[in-house]
Design a protein around this motif. Structure first.
Motif, PDB file in Angstrom:
ATOM      1  N   GLN A 283    -124.289 -29.936 -26.058  1.00  0.00           N
ATOM      2  CA  GLN A 283    -125.439 -29.878 -25.753  1.00  0.00           C
ATOM      3  C   GLN A 283    -126.008 -28.561 -25.172  1.00  0.00           C
ATOM      4  O   GLN A 283    -125.188 -28.385 -24.063  1.00  0.00           O
ATOM      5  N   TYR A 293    -128.425 -38.534 -21.578  1.00  0.00           N
ATOM      6  CA  TYR A 293    -127.432 -39.656 -21.652  1.00  0.00           C
ATOM      7  C   TYR A 293    -127.518 -40.883 -20.980  1.00  0.00           C
ATOM      8  O   TYR A 293    -127.360 -42.157 -21.075  1.00  0.00           O
ATOM      9  N   TYR A 312    -120.274 -39.809 -34.001  1.00  0.00           N
ATOM     10  CA  TYR A 312    -120.665 -38.422 -34.031  1.00  0.00           C
ATOM     11  C   TYR A 312    -120.519 -37.964 -32.188  1.00  0.00           C
ATOM     12  O   TYR A 312    -121.546 -37.334 -31.733  1.00  0.00           O
ATOM     13  N   GLY A 314    -118.692 -35.681 -30.676  1.00  0.00           N
ATOM     14  CA  GLY A 314    -118.370 -34.355 -30.303  1.00  0.00           C
ATOM     15  C   GLY A 314    -117.163 -34.281 -29.401  1.00  0.00           C
ATOM     16  O   GLY A 314    -116.300 -34.955 -29.635  1.00  0.00           O
ATOM     17  N   ILE A 318    -120.814 -38.519 -24.556  1.00  0.00           N
ATOM     18  CA  ILE A 318    -121.462 -39.768 -24.308  1.00  0.00           C
ATOM     19  C   ILE A 318    -120.574 -40.977 -24.171  1.00  0.00           C
ATOM     20  O   ILE A 318    -120.672 -41.585 -22.952  1.00  0.00           O
ATOM     21  N   GLU A 333    -115.520 -38.229 -34.713  1.00  0.00           N
ATOM     22  CA  GLU A 333    -116.034 -36.897 -34.716  1.00  0.00           C
ATOM     23  C   GLU A 333    -115.383 -36.411 -36.037  1.00  0.00           C
ATOM     24  O   GLU A 333    -114.310 -36.270 -36.039  1.00  0.00           O
ATOM     25  N   GLY A 359    -112.802 -37.865 -38.178  1.00  0.00           N
ATOM     26  CA  GLY A 359    -113.148 -38.420 -39.377  1.00  0.00           C
ATOM     27  C   GLY A 359    -114.664 -38.491 -39.795  1.00  0.00           C
ATOM     28  O   GLY A 359    -115.351 -37.978 -38.876  1.00  0.00           O
ATOM     29  N   ASP A 360    -115.088 -38.774 -41.026  1.00  0.00           N
ATOM     30  CA  ASP A 360    -116.604 -38.958 -41.177  1.00  0.00           C
ATOM     31  C   ASP A 360    -116.829 -40.336 -40.614  1.00  0.00           C
ATOM     32  O   ASP A 360    -116.289 -41.146 -40.572  1.00  0.00           O
ATOM     33  N   ALA A 361    -118.171 -40.215 -40.065  1.00  0.00           N
ATOM     34  CA  ALA A 361    -118.550 -41.374 -39.289  1.00  0.00           C
ATOM     35  C   ALA A 361    -118.546 -42.495 -40.186  1.00  0.00           C
ATOM     36  O   ALA A 361    -118.066 -43.638 -39.920  1.00  0.00           O
ATOM     37  N   ASP A 381    -125.404 -40.291 -32.667  1.00  0.00           N
ATOM     38  CA  ASP A 381    -125.971 -38.939 -32.347  1.00  0.00           C
ATOM     39  C   ASP A 381    -125.608 -38.045 -33.656  1.00  0.00           C
ATOM     40  O   ASP A 381    -124.963 -37.065 -33.314  1.00  0.00           O
ATOM     41  N   PRO A 382    -126.156 -38.154 -34.503  1.00  0.00           N
ATOM     42  CA  PRO A 382    -126.009 -37.441 -35.661  1.00  0.00           C
ATOM     43  C   PRO A 382    -126.752 -36.147 -35.717  1.00  0.00           C
ATOM     44  O   PRO A 382    -127.471 -35.821 -35.082  1.00  0.00           O
TER      45      PRO A 382
HETATM   46  N1  SAH Z   1    -122.512 -36.699 -29.041  1.00  0.00           N
HETATM   47  C1  SAH Z   1    -122.116 -35.342 -28.799  1.00  0.00           C
HETATM   48  C2  SAH Z   1    -122.377 -34.605 -30.239  1.00  0.00           C
HETATM   49  C3  SAH Z   1    -123.790 -34.677 -30.878  1.00  0.00           C
HETATM   50  S1  SAH Z   1    -123.990 -33.725 -32.170  1.00  0.00           S
HETATM   51  C4  SAH Z   1    -122.864 -34.827 -27.599  1.00  0.00           C
HETATM   52  O1  SAH Z   1    -123.703 -35.532 -27.262  1.00  0.00           O
HETATM   53  O2  SAH Z   1    -122.617 -33.851 -27.394  1.00  0.00           O
HETATM   54  C5  SAH Z   1    -123.372 -34.150 -33.836  1.00  0.00           C
HETATM   55  C6  SAH Z   1    -121.763 -34.298 -33.841  1.00  0.00           C
HETATM   56  O3  SAH Z   1    -121.538 -35.009 -35.103  1.00  0.00           O
HETATM   57  C7  SAH Z   1    -121.208 -32.794 -33.961  1.00  0.00           C
HETATM   58  O4  SAH Z   1    -120.149 -32.960 -32.933  1.00  0.00           O
HETATM   59  C8  SAH Z   1    -120.814 -32.933 -35.260  1.00  0.00           C
HETATM   60  O5  SAH Z   1    -119.708 -32.084 -35.401  1.00  0.00           O
HETATM   61  C9  SAH Z   1    -120.433 -34.130 -35.695  1.00  0.00           C
HETATM   62  N2  SAH Z   1    -120.493 -34.615 -37.192  1.00  0.00           N
HETATM   63  C10 SAH Z   1    -121.121 -33.906 -37.938  1.00  0.00           C
HETATM   64  N3  SAH Z   1    -121.172 -34.438 -39.142  1.00  0.00           N
HETATM   65  C11 SAH Z   1    -120.193 -35.672 -38.931  1.00  0.00           C
HETATM   66  C12 SAH Z   1    -119.570 -36.751 -39.787  1.00  0.00           C
HETATM   67  N4  SAH Z   1    -120.035 -36.779 -41.171  1.00  0.00           N
HETATM   68  N5  SAH Z   1    -118.970 -37.714 -39.284  1.00  0.00           N
HETATM   69  C13 SAH Z   1    -118.647 -37.492 -37.923  1.00  0.00           C
HETATM   70  N6  SAH Z   1    -119.148 -36.533 -37.050  1.00  0.00           N
HETATM   71  C14 SAH Z   1    -120.049 -35.674 -37.635  1.00  0.00           C
END
Ligand code: SAH
Length: 450
Positions: A283, A293, A312, A314, A318, A333, A359-361, A381-382
């Protein structure tokens, strides 16, 4: 029918999601950047669409009461800020209304939107900048930002949103580029070396990362640059090169190499220490993200028995800042380097109840569910595009008692909240938080329960 080059008086009555003023002429909406609600302008039409048009203000005939003199010379050209010409109070009103319109009009959610939390800092609040470089200009080199919807550089090394230190870093880099004749990338011809300068500075630690994005395999005279950065900037921690040889306007390539230091910087959030690698999301407004947060944690009503799923995640900010309040944290992530950061962050803070998956969420949620993991709280947090509808279904199947949605786009947030409502998850609290003063972006936290 509005036509190109037409001119007329226009009263601005509303603001768009992108931060342009909106007025109506002959029943059509006209979008005009750098105007404010209440302005009466002389409008020149620059582009027309079927049912709306884009204009520019040739003159301000009656100024809005919200107007102030912009404190930046390039704010009307560069694509970054869109609200520098209005008071911060007026900007916050616009953002509040944007979240209310999205939730109430688009998603038909009648839960009250709590008053937006403004940022204490409205200048120098960012911890990250990516500057494109181009050949040209008086010194043969331009460093700045792209203009709105364009790839022309608006030269600017002292952006007000950035820490003052970035100006010093850019000055060192500019001198190095000119002295050693570092070839500058030419987007049109896809030739040349240096594409972007990417800087990050820990808001609490001050640690500085310098990253050079190059179209090539090697940074000439990197040693001289490192020596100058070390000598002149005590907080300089690492020099990284990012390889981007693709003919694309995506800024960063997938591979980095460390030329000096550890390849990452450290910062802290809510007392937890984080390592942040160049490809990991972090962020940009740290103090305000800490408030965000805390609100998310408060909405989540965490208890020591809870299992928390941080989707998501990162680098784990969080989940790891909430880990001491719950039994177990799982984070998911998609960026491998961010997952590595998250794992190391858990370890280095002696947090033993957090596990991270790459992996993908949406796919990971299905896997976790088939493993029998039943979260009590799910935080999502997409990115701007929001959640895959399939993931919303999977979350509902996991039946957490609380879902906390952290969003950077009111439009997709509203769409997704309506989809959650179909699954029986109702928005109970909606809190907008301004993480990005002077720009069109606004962050929102929503608590949903069954
Ligand atoms: N919660 C973290 C990151 C939020 S940003 C924070 O507050 O810092 C959104 C995050 O989602 C990024 O890190 C990005 O790489 C990740 N992301 C994007 N597409 C995704 C998906 N399909 N599955 C999992 N993570 C994904």
């Amino acid at each position: 029918m509005i036509t190109k080059n037409q001119e007329f008086e226009l009263r601005i009555t509303d603001m768009s999601a992108e931060g342009s003023g909106i007025g109506h002429h002959d029943g059509e909406a006209v979008f005009v950047p750098h105007t404010a609600v209440g302005d009466l302008i002389l409008c020149h039409i620059v582009k027309t669409k079927k049912t709306y048009a884009f204009g520019k203000a040739l003159d301000i005939l009656e100024p809005s009461a919200d107007r102030i003199e912009p404190d930046c010379d390039v704010s009307s050209q560069c694509g970054g800020c869109c609200y520098r010409h209005m008071t911060y109070e007026a900007e916050l009103r616009v953002k509040q209304k944007r979240v209310e319109d999205a939730m109430q009009r688009l998603a038909r959610i009648d839960t009250d939107v709590l008053p937006i939390l403004g940022s204490e800092k409205q200048v120098s609040y960012r911890n990250k900048a990516q500057y494109p470089v181009q050949a040209g200009g008086a010194k043969g080199l331009q460093i700045g930002f792209y203009g709105l919807h364009s790839h022309r550089i608006v030269p600017c090394m002292d952006c007000l949103l950035q820490p003052a230190l970035f100006y010093d870093v850019l000055t060192i880099l500019r001198d190095w580029i000119l002295r050693y004749k570092i070839p500058i990338y030419d987007e049109q011809r896809h030739k040349g070396l240096l594409r972007h300068i990417y800087l990050r500075r820990g808001a609490h630690t001050g640690e500085l990362m310098v990253c050079l994005v190059i179209n090539g395999t090697n940074v000439p005279h990197a040693f001289q640059l490192t020596e100058t950065l070390k000598a002149d900037l005590p907080d300089f921690k690492t020099l990284v090169v990012n390889y981007n040889t693709a003919d694309t306007n995506v800024i960063l390539g997938e591979d980095c190499e460390t030329l000096y230091g550890d390849g990452f910087i450290r910062d802290t959030m809510l007392g937890i220490s984080f390592r942040v690698s160049p490809l990991s999301f972090y962020q940009v407004n740290t103090p305000q993200a800490e408030r965000l947060y805390q609100i998310a944690a408060d909405f989540a009503q965490l208890t020591p028995e809870d299992t928390l799923l941080d989707l998501y995640c990162g680098i784990g900010t969080i989940g790891l800042t909430m880990a001491d309040k719950v039994r177990q944290v799982y984070g998911v992530e998609v960026i491998p380097d961010a997952v590595l950061d998250a794992k190391r962050n858990a370890k280095e803070n002696d947090i033993e109840n957090a596990e991270f998956f790459c992996g993908d969420a949406a796919a990971a949620a299905v896997r976790l569910r088939s493993k029998g993991i039943q979260p009590d709280v799910i935080v999502v947090d997409p990115p701007r595009k929001g959640l895959d509808p399939v993931l919303i279904g999977t979350i509902a199947d996991m039946a957490p008692s609380r879902v906390v949605y952290v969003s950077c786009d009111p439009g997709t947030l509203a769409r997704d909240c309506a989809r959650f409502a179909e699954q029986g998850y109702i928005a109970r609290k909606i809190q907008p938080v301004d993480l990005f003063p002077r720009t069109a972006h606004v962050e929102t936290v929503v608590l949903m329960t069954k």
